[in-house]
Design a protein around this motif. Structure first.
Motif, mmCIF file in Angstrom:
data_model
loop_
_atom_site.group_PDB
_atom_site.id
_atom_site.type_symbol
_atom_site.label_atom_id
_atom_site.label_comp_id
_atom_site.label_asym_id
_atom_site.label_seq_id
_atom_site.Cartn_x
_atom_site.Cartn_y
_atom_site.Cartn_z
ATOM 1 N N GLN A 185 1.705 3.487 0.692
ATOM 2 C CA GLN A 185 2.259 1.921 0.341
ATOM 3 C C GLN A 185 2.130 1.977 -1.082
ATOM 4 O OE1 GLN A 185 -0.456 -0.793 2.080
ATOM 5 N NE2 GLN A 185 1.207 -2.444 1.921
ATOM 6 N N GLU A 186 1.222 2.383 -1.856
ATOM 7 C CA GLU A 186 1.189 2.342 -3.263
ATOM 8 C C GLU A 186 2.125 3.176 -3.731
ATOM 9 O OE1 GLU A 186 -3.672 1.387 -4.040
ATOM 10 O OE2 GLU A 186 -3.063 3.589 -3.354
ATOM 11 N N VAL A 187 2.504 4.359 -3.298
ATOM 12 C CA VAL A 187 3.466 5.344 -3.903
ATOM 13 C C VAL A 187 4.607 4.556 -3.770
ATOM 14 C CG1 VAL A 187 4.610 7.437 -3.462
ATOM 15 C CG2 VAL A 187 2.297 7.433 -3.308
ATOM 16 N N ASN A 188 4.966 3.968 -2.633
ATOM 17 C CA ASN A 188 6.447 3.270 -2.449
ATOM 18 C C ASN A 188 6.585 2.097 -3.346
ATOM 19 O OD1 ASN A 188 7.407 4.813 -0.601
ATOM 20 N ND2 ASN A 188 6.474 3.890 1.212
ATOM 21 N N SER A 189 5.312 1.393 -3.616
ATOM 22 C CA SER A 189 5.361 0.109 -4.427
ATOM 23 C C SER A 189 5.647 0.724 -5.915
ATOM 24 C CB SER A 189 4.169 -0.741 -4.256
ATOM 25 O OG SER A 189 4.034 -1.352 -5.353
ATOM 26 N N ALA A 190 5.058 1.841 -6.228
ATOM 27 C CA ALA A 190 5.135 2.261 -7.590
ATOM 28 C C ALA A 190 6.528 2.844 -7.886
ATOM 29 C CB ALA A 190 4.138 3.324 -7.952
ATOM 30 N N LEU A 191 7.110 3.558 -7.127
ATOM 31 C CA LEU A 191 8.540 4.229 -6.932
ATOM 32 C C LEU A 191 9.209 2.957 -7.302
ATOM 33 C CD1 LEU A 191 8.312 7.427 -4.898
ATOM 34 C CD2 LEU A 191 7.975 7.078 -7.195
ATOM 35 N N SER A 192 9.158 1.759 -6.577
ATOM 36 C CA SER A 192 10.131 0.763 -6.588
ATOM 37 C C SER A 192 10.446 0.023 -7.922
ATOM 38 C CB SER A 192 9.843 -0.425 -5.539
ATOM 39 O OG SER A 192 8.640 -0.911 -6.121
ATOM 40 N N LYS A 193 9.456 0.546 -8.844
ATOM 41 C CA LYS A 193 9.401 0.074 -10.241
ATOM 42 C C LYS A 193 10.169 0.722 -11.023
ATOM 43 C CE LYS A 193 5.134 -2.707 -9.847
ATOM 44 N NZ LYS A 193 4.600 -2.367 -8.726
ATOM 45 N N ILE A 194 10.906 1.880 -10.541
ATOM 46 C CA ILE A 194 11.354 2.785 -11.376
ATOM 47 C C ILE A 194 12.919 2.666 -11.413
ATOM 48 C CG2 ILE A 194 12.167 5.408 -11.572
ATOM 49 C CD1 ILE A 194 9.588 6.121 -10.204
ATOM 50 N N GLN A 195 13.598 2.629 -12.607
ATOM 51 C CA GLN A 195 14.936 2.522 -12.766
ATOM 52 C C GLN A 195 15.531 3.887 -13.246
ATOM 53 O OE1 GLN A 195 15.740 -0.948 -14.900
ATOM 54 N NE2 GLN A 195 17.990 -0.055 -15.645
#
Lengths: 644, 822
Positions: free
Chosen positions: A171-181
């Protein structure tokens, strides 16, 4: 136009030069460069077996610990103030969830698409490896310094265990990756109008990039994990790194003495030798990166070595995605592979290995794998630390026979430490670390080519390795000497140029009348209002002169605008003394004496008891209360000067 | 000159003299000159000119032409030179006043065409041929030719400049030639004017500050002392050596390379080298003054001399050893270097050269190692030879190159940084290390040598060329350590080293780099050739996986590797080492290699493996290999059948070699005149002739050899011719018995031979009796055939007629083409 001193600071948050984490404060932006995760601390733990291992659990004095990771120092800087994070390759983003989650981070992360996709795979694999063997209990009290002291070595010698963290969740991975542009090579990204960042191909891995961080007058190049070798990724873009004021150099090869070509040869020879002898080969590896090159080498080698019938197994939760992703990132590949796509053919030959059933991949050792398993074989699986993942199982399975071989190709972990919990081991161990990143010879060629004004690098790179102090060739050699930094150090970057670009509004520009004061140099005086917003500076025409107002009137806001009264003209030029004296004589002055001083001349008008001091940047007329004379003399002086 | 040529000559001369006619090419003119040279060597030039007035016409006409081609003019100059070499002919040409027009001021000298280098070169070469007699000297003096030659020494064209230098020396030697041998003239005052002039010019050049002029003078002197061994050269040297010595006082020394050449040339001269007036002092001065890269070759040259003062030899050896001494000094803890230049004085220059840059360091070390390597095997090498320090130096250099040295000093550290990974130095050091194996050394040093060699072989990043050299050096050390006196078997070092070597060899045999696999196989071949009989070696080899890996390499994708694998397996198999005797895991290992090799011979697409198979088969047949001896006839028959269809002529030639060995074994050895000496197994006595001939027919050796006789590749045909001649001699007695009877079959054989000669190779002979074959053998004119084959394939085209015809034909064709244009 020099308007302010720009403070450029670099904070080093990681002591590991190949897993860097630096923060650059540049032109009012805070940029984090990479966030690598140093996992060497996992070597302090026991392996996580997939099946209960009586041997491992019976080892005295050791306790099984669950997920662990070493997060680099963050007390130095408040992570919530970080504006952007630039990722250079998928190995250097493994700590991303620790930075972006639960820290107040609100910025943006920039990375290329392959970096994000493969980085996700690596994280997914890591999480999967840790989570599939859940621990009944977890302990953290031992991290107390008083308790740690009592633990057996090397645990008691481990530093800063308090910063060791549990492994993040998916879950944390997905959240972190969602901040990537996502960004593409050479794409220019504006940060708050102050800074422009651009990723460049670095030649090391799929989508790996170096970054250029530049303002109008300053250019910082961030070189991390680059390679000049011809492997699968797009070649390194060196030309764009030219004219840098500062070049931050990290991520050089970890094994500067090992030439990758020789190591690949060694890998193939040992593999063939083992398999021909009826043994199995285990290759602990990451699910992406060097494995593509190894598979390509084996594709060419196994037929020639008569090993076509030996199965190659690739076991990883993300094996399938990794093999398939590699084939779809054509635009990020080297020219050779790119052109294959138009044929159309898969760019990597592992597609053919899969098609011909020579290479098989499985998510784990459970399921299909056990049905297909045939020996002798070659198994590629993770994790290279030998502490978790399917590799643990194979170490247990094959460790007892001297026919088998484990070949270490990833340079991130000391292979002797990795093997420690498996001792005594009958299986052969071969260490051929393959690290395609720049070595010191390539660095010195690169620096000669790119010629940055300053080089900034981790201190490890400025001196020969401690084990080989005489190898002066294993250090960066450049002029001027590189500025080095160590972990938790704050460095002021040495910038020479401190200018800002200012735009002039067209109507203001129209009003300027430049005057040529020297051939090729024209000057004009400007009276304007400097307007600064979003780090953009604009000169606007001054407001109309305010109506003369009585002093009694209350000050208005507009009064802050500087007075726009007509300015005295500016003077330029120099006074040729001889001609000046002649002019004085023409105008009736006599008895003139000229004295040379250190700074210029003194013209003495003895009769008038007057002194004219002519210096490089000032002229003084000293006379006793004779204003008429002074004005006359002044006008004569002014004749020699240009006004504008 | 034969009649036909004399008939064609006027037309050719007319073509040459006509500027409108294009001359085919330079090679025609060169060939023509060559031909004239051979003609004038055999007959009188005067007669030739008188019989062929067209030649004189050509020589008088060409220099007068306004738009003459440079090539033809150059040709005429050289031709005139060739004719004028004979004094009577010279006089004849003088009378016709031809020579001044060619070589004098009236000739091409002052004309625009002189700017073409070919013309200047032709002028020099013409004079070079002409200057053979005193009249020529007078001619040269009258026309001021020597001054022109002086100026041509600095010509822009290197060929012209070099030829001018040679000519100058030639004129000097000619003018001094009149001096009686043994008559030494202490001063050059009574030397001929011409000689004085040349010597004066050389003296002047030696004093010049212009380096090219010094170089010219030095080169001229080198040529003089190299060519002339008369007593006057001693006087010349005595006169000029102070000037040469003065060159060494300049800084920097001008033209160091020509200077070294001159000193060595003087030292080698039998007149000067043996006298005490020799160049010894100057050489000693040069050794100390020249920079290390130039002093090295001089030192080597001095040490190679048979006669030379001992002090100079010592100094020269010191110069050679200097760089190595510097390396040792920089890397060792102690300052003393016993045995290798104790207390060296001027090592700063050498050290500067070593440390200044990577290329200069590598260059100096490579040259030094190569010089020492060249010196070591010579009988006159310095004695005592500092074997132990040299070994230590080479081992140190190898360790510096692979980065494993840990030098104590900062200089050592810098050397390490410079040399690490330097493949060039590694190769040179390994070569020299191999050479040093001849002298062995102290026990612990030999252990070090083996250790460093093993490291080199083991290192994953050793380059293939370095590995090859490492294998070669290892082999030399292994072999010489086994030769140690009092050592039986493998020797103590080898016994320790081999168990470590085999794993490395195994790994290298699996290398993805084919060059490495190839050199590993070559190494294995040599090793088993020398030690195949050693019990310890056999045991270790059979214990390892090397034989099996080698066998697998027979299928290698790279043809060179397959070829080497064939050779290695052939060698192993000859010694019963191709597979472990009883290994239950590989039941097929016991199988004979013969079918596998035959398969390669018939199916491999590349020539190298097939050639290797043929070599192995020949060796097997010679050595009586078990697989072959089981049924030799069948073996030979099969091989010859396969080989006869091979497309590679070397394979076919090797087939004939095999046939010859078989012939030797069946009929007795070829006579001593034959270079193919065969070591026959003693057990096989020559069988009676009839039976032997039957065997030859059964293996179809006749058919194979007859086919080869008409092979389109000459070497094959020649070899076959030799073989059949040998066969005919051997069967001479036998044939006479059958002479009377004749044979009905011989006609068909002869018919087949004719068809083969006509190129129809698919015709088969079928089973035939020996008598028919012998009849056919006698019917072929083998001697005549051998004569034809001995001539080059171009012997017809090489004849002068053909040349003249060609030249005329080219003109004709060109004219036709011109006509076509309209």
């Amino acid at each position: 136009m020099k308007i302010k001193k720009i403070l450029s600071l670099s904070y080093c948050l990681s002591g590991h030069p190949t897993l860097p984490c630096n923060v650059l404060k540049f032109k009012s932006t805070t940029i984090m460069l990479d966030c690598g995760l140093d996992m060497t601390s996992t070597l302090n733990f026991l392996p996580l077996p997939l099946v209960q291992s009586p041997r491992l659990s019976s080892l005295p004095g050791w306790s099984l610990k669950d997920g662990n990771a070493f997060l680099d120092k963050t007390e130095l800087i408040d992570l919530s103030t970080v504006d952007v994070i630039l990722i250079s390759n998928y190995h250097c983003m493994m700590a991303l969830p620790y930075i972006t989650e639960h820290t107040g981070f609100t910025g943006t992360v920039y990375a290329t698409e392959p970096t994000v996709q493969i980085g996700r795979l690596l994280m997914e694999e890591l999480v999967n490896f840790i989570e599939r063997v859940p621990k009944a209990q977890s302990a953290s009290l031992w991290k107390n310094k008083d308790v740690q002291r009592l633990l057996p070595s090397p645990l008691k010698d481990a530093v800063e265990v308090s910063t060791w963290r549990r492994c993040y969740t998916m879950q944390e991975v997905n959240s972190a990756l969602s901040k990537i542009q996502l960004v593409g090579y050479s794409q220019k990204i504006e940060l708050f109008g102050a800074v422009q960042v651009t990723p460049l191909s670095s030649g090391y891995a799929l989508g790996s990039s170096n970054w250029i961080i530049q303002s109008h007058y300053e250019k910082v190049s961030y070189v991390s994990g680059s390679s000049l070798l011809t492997t699968h990724p797009q070649p390194m873009d060196q030309a764009s790194l030219k004219n840098s004021d500062v070049l931050v150099l990290t991520g050089l090869t970890q094994i500067p003495t090992a030439n990758p070509d020789g190591m690949v040869g060694e890998f193939c020879s040992n593999l063939a030798l083992t398999v021909r002898n009826g043994g199995n080969v285990l290759v602990p590896c990451y699910p992406s990166g060097v494995i593509y090159d190894l598979l390509e080498c084996l594709y060419q080698y196994i037929d020639s070595a008569g090993l076509s019938s030996v199965p190659l197994y690739f076991i990883s939760p993300v094996a399938n995605s990794s093999l398939e992703f590699s084939q779809i990132f054509a635009e990020w590949l080297c020219h050779n592979k790119q052109s294959k796509v138009y044929l159309p053919e898969p760019p990597f030959p592992h597609a053919e290995l899969i098609q011909t059933n020579k290479l098989k991949h499985y998510p784990s050792i459970h399921g299909d794998f056990s049905n297909d398993f045939r020996q002798p074989c070659v198994v590629f699986t993770g994790h290279p630390s030998l502490r978790f993942g399917d590799v643990v199982h194979f170490m247990e399975l094959w460790g007892k026979s001297s026919l088998n071989t484990v070949i270490f190709t990833e340079p991130d972990f000391s292979y002797l430490e990795a093997l420690a919990p498996y001792q005594p081991l009958a299986m052969k161990c071969i260490y051929c670390p393959i690290d395609t990143r720049l070595n010191f010879i390539q660095v010195s060629k690169l620096l000669k080519e790119v010629q940055p004004l300053h080089v900034v690098c981790p201190e490890q790179y400025t001196q020969p390795p401690p084990a080989q102090p005489h190898r002066t060739d294993l250090a960066i050699d450049c002029q001027p000497p590189a500025t080095s930094y160590r972990r938790a150090e704050v460095l002021t970057l040495p910038f020479k140029r401190r200018y800002e670009k200012i735009e002039i509004m067209p109507e203001l520009a129209d009003s300027l009348v430049p005057m040529e004061i020297k051939p090729g140099i024209s000057l004009a005086t400007v009276s304007a209002v400097l307007h600064t917003k979003d780090n953009k500076h604009v000169l606007q025409p001054p407001p109309r002169p305010a109506q003369p107002t009585s002093g009694k009137k209350r000050k208005r806001v507009s009064d802050d605008i500087p007075d726009c009264k007509v300015l005295k003209p500016l003077l330029s030029g120099s006074i040729p003394v001889e001609q000046f004296v002649q002019t004085l004589e023409k105008h009736g002055f006599s008895d003139i004496k000229v004295e040379d001083t250190a700074k210029g001349h003194i013209v003495l008008l003895q009769e008038a008891e007057t002194l004219i001091q002519i210096e490089e940047d000032s002229t003084h007329i000293i006379c006793d209360n004779d204003e008429m004379l002074r004005v006359r003399l002044r006008d004569l002086v002014l004749k020699f000067l240009q006004k504008f | 000159m034969d009649h036909e040529c004399a008939r064609l000559l006027p037309a050719v001369c007319a073509v040459l003299a006509d500027p409108g006619q294009p001359v085919a090419d330079d090679t025609c003119l060169e060939k023509l000159l060559d031909w004239f040279k051979t003609v004038t060597e055999a007959e009188s030039s005067l007669l030739l000119l008188q019989e062929n007035p067209c030649l004189v016409e050509l020589l008088s006409h060409v220099p007068k032409l306004q738009d003459v081609s440079a090539r033809v003019l150059s040709f005429s100059l050289r031709l005139a030179g060739i004719f004028a070499a004979q004094e009577d002919c010279f006089q004849y040409l003088q009378q016709a006043e031809l020579l001044p027009g060619l070589f004098g001021a009236a000739g091409p000298l002052g004309r625009a065409v002189w700017a073409v280098p070919t013309v200047r070169s032709g002028w020099i070469q013409g004079l070079r041929s002409l200057a053979q007699h005193p009249s020529a000297l007078r001619f040269l003096a009258d026309h001021g030719a020597v001054d022109t030659v002086f100026s041509l020494q600095g010509d822009a064209s290197l060929f012209v400049a070099s030829a001018a230098g040679q000519l100058l020396v030639h004129i000097l030697a000619l003018s001094m030639g009149g001096r009686a041998e043994g008559h030494t003239c202490p001063r050059d005052d009574d030397w001929p004017m011409c000689a004085q002039k040349i010597v004066g010019h050389i003296e002047e050049s030696l004093c010049s500050t212009d380096t090219p002029r010094v170089t010219q003078a030095l080169n001229a002197l080198t040529t003089t002392f190299g060519r002339c061994q008369s007593p006057w050269t001693e006087v010349l040297w005595e006169q000029l050596s102070p000037l040469v010595a003065r060159l060494l006082e300049r800084d920097p020394v001008p033209a160091p390379h020509p200077l070294v050449d001159l000193l060595l040339c003087v030292a080698r001269s039998p007149v000067l080298g043996s006298s005490d007036r020799g160049p010894w002092e100057t050489a000693a001065q040069a050794l100390s003054r020249l920079a290390p890269p130039q002093a090295g070759p001089l030192a080597l040259g001095v040490l190679k001399l048979q006669l030379c003062p001992q002090a100079l030899r010592t100094q020269a050896f010191g110069v050679l050893l200097q760089p190595l001494a510097c390396v040792l000094k920089a890397t060792s803890q102690g300052s003393g270097l016993p045995g290798l230049l104790d207390g060296t004085s001027e090592d700063s220059v050498v050290l500067d050269a070593l440390l200044s840059s990577k290329s200069s360091c590598a260059g100096l070390l490579c040259r030094t190692l190569a010089h020492l390597e060249e010196l070591q095997p010579l009988p006159q090498h310095p004695s005592p030879w500092p074997q132990a320090p040299l070994l230590r130096a080479v081992v140190t250099i190898l360790r510096l190159c692979d980065g494993s040295a840990a030098p104590a000093s900062s200089v050592g550290g810098r050397l390490c940084g410079t040399l690490v990974g330097c493949v060039r130095v590694q190769r040179a050091a390994l070569d020299f290390l191999g050479t040093l194996s001849q002298g062995m050394g102290p026990q612990e040093q030999v252990t070090q040598v083996f250790a460093v060699l093993l490291e080199c072989l083991e290192r994953p990043d050793s380059s293939p060329t370095v590995l090859k050299k490492a294998f070669q050096a290892t082999l030399r050390w292994l072999l010489s350590s086994a030769r140690t006196p009092g050592c039986s078997g493998l020797g103590p070092h080898t016994a320790l080293f081999l168990p470590e070597l085999f794993p490395v060899l195994q790994k290298r045999l699996c290398s993805p780099c084919w060059e490495v696999r190839d050199s590993a196989l070559e190494f294995l071949t040599h090793l088993s050739r020398h030690w195949g009989g050693q019990a310890d070696f056999r045991h270790m080899l059979l214990e390892s996986e090397v034989p099996e890996l080698t066998r697998q390499l027979l299928q290698d994708p790279e043809s060179y590797v397959r070829a080497s694998a064939v050779t290695a397996m052939g060698e192993l198999s000859s010694r019963g080492l191709h597979a472990a005797p009883t290994s239950p895991e590989h039941p097929e290992a016991q199988q004979s290699l013969l079918p596998e090799f035959l398969h390669i011979l018939s199916a491999d697409s590349e020539g190298f493996p097939r050639r290797a198979v043929m070599q192995v088969f020949t060796e097997w047949l010679r050595g009586g290999h078990a697989d072959v001896a089981r049924d030799t006839e069948r073996f030979v028959a099969t091989v010859l059948q396969v080989v006869s269809r091979d497309l590679d002529w070397e394979v076919r030639a090797q087939g004939l070699e095999l046939a010859l060995v078989f012939l030797g074994q069946t009929l007795g050895q070829p006579g001593p005149h034959c270079p193919y000496t065969v070591s026959l197994p003693k057990a096989a006595p020559p069988s009676p002739l009839a039976e032997a001939l039957g065997a030859l027919c059964r293996v179809r050796l006749f058919e194979f050899a007859f086919r080869a006789l008409f092979d389109c590749d000459r070497p094959v045909a020649q070899k076959s011719c030799d073989l059949l001649l040998f066969l005919r001699d051997k069967t001479a007695t036998y044939s006479s018995l059958w002479e009377a009877g004749g044979s009905p079959d011989s006609a068909s054989v002869e018919a087949a031979l004719q068809r083969w000669q006509a190129g129809e190779q698919d015709q088969l002979l079928g089973d035939l009796e020996p008598e028919a074959m012998l009849a056919a053998l006698r019917s072929v004119d083998l001697e005549g055939l051998r004569g034809t084959l001995a001539q080059g394939s171009d012997h017809v085209e090489k004849s002068p007629q053909s040349l003249l015809q060609d030249m005329l034909a080219t003109v004709g064709i060109l004219q036709e083409n011109q006509a076509d244009c309209y």
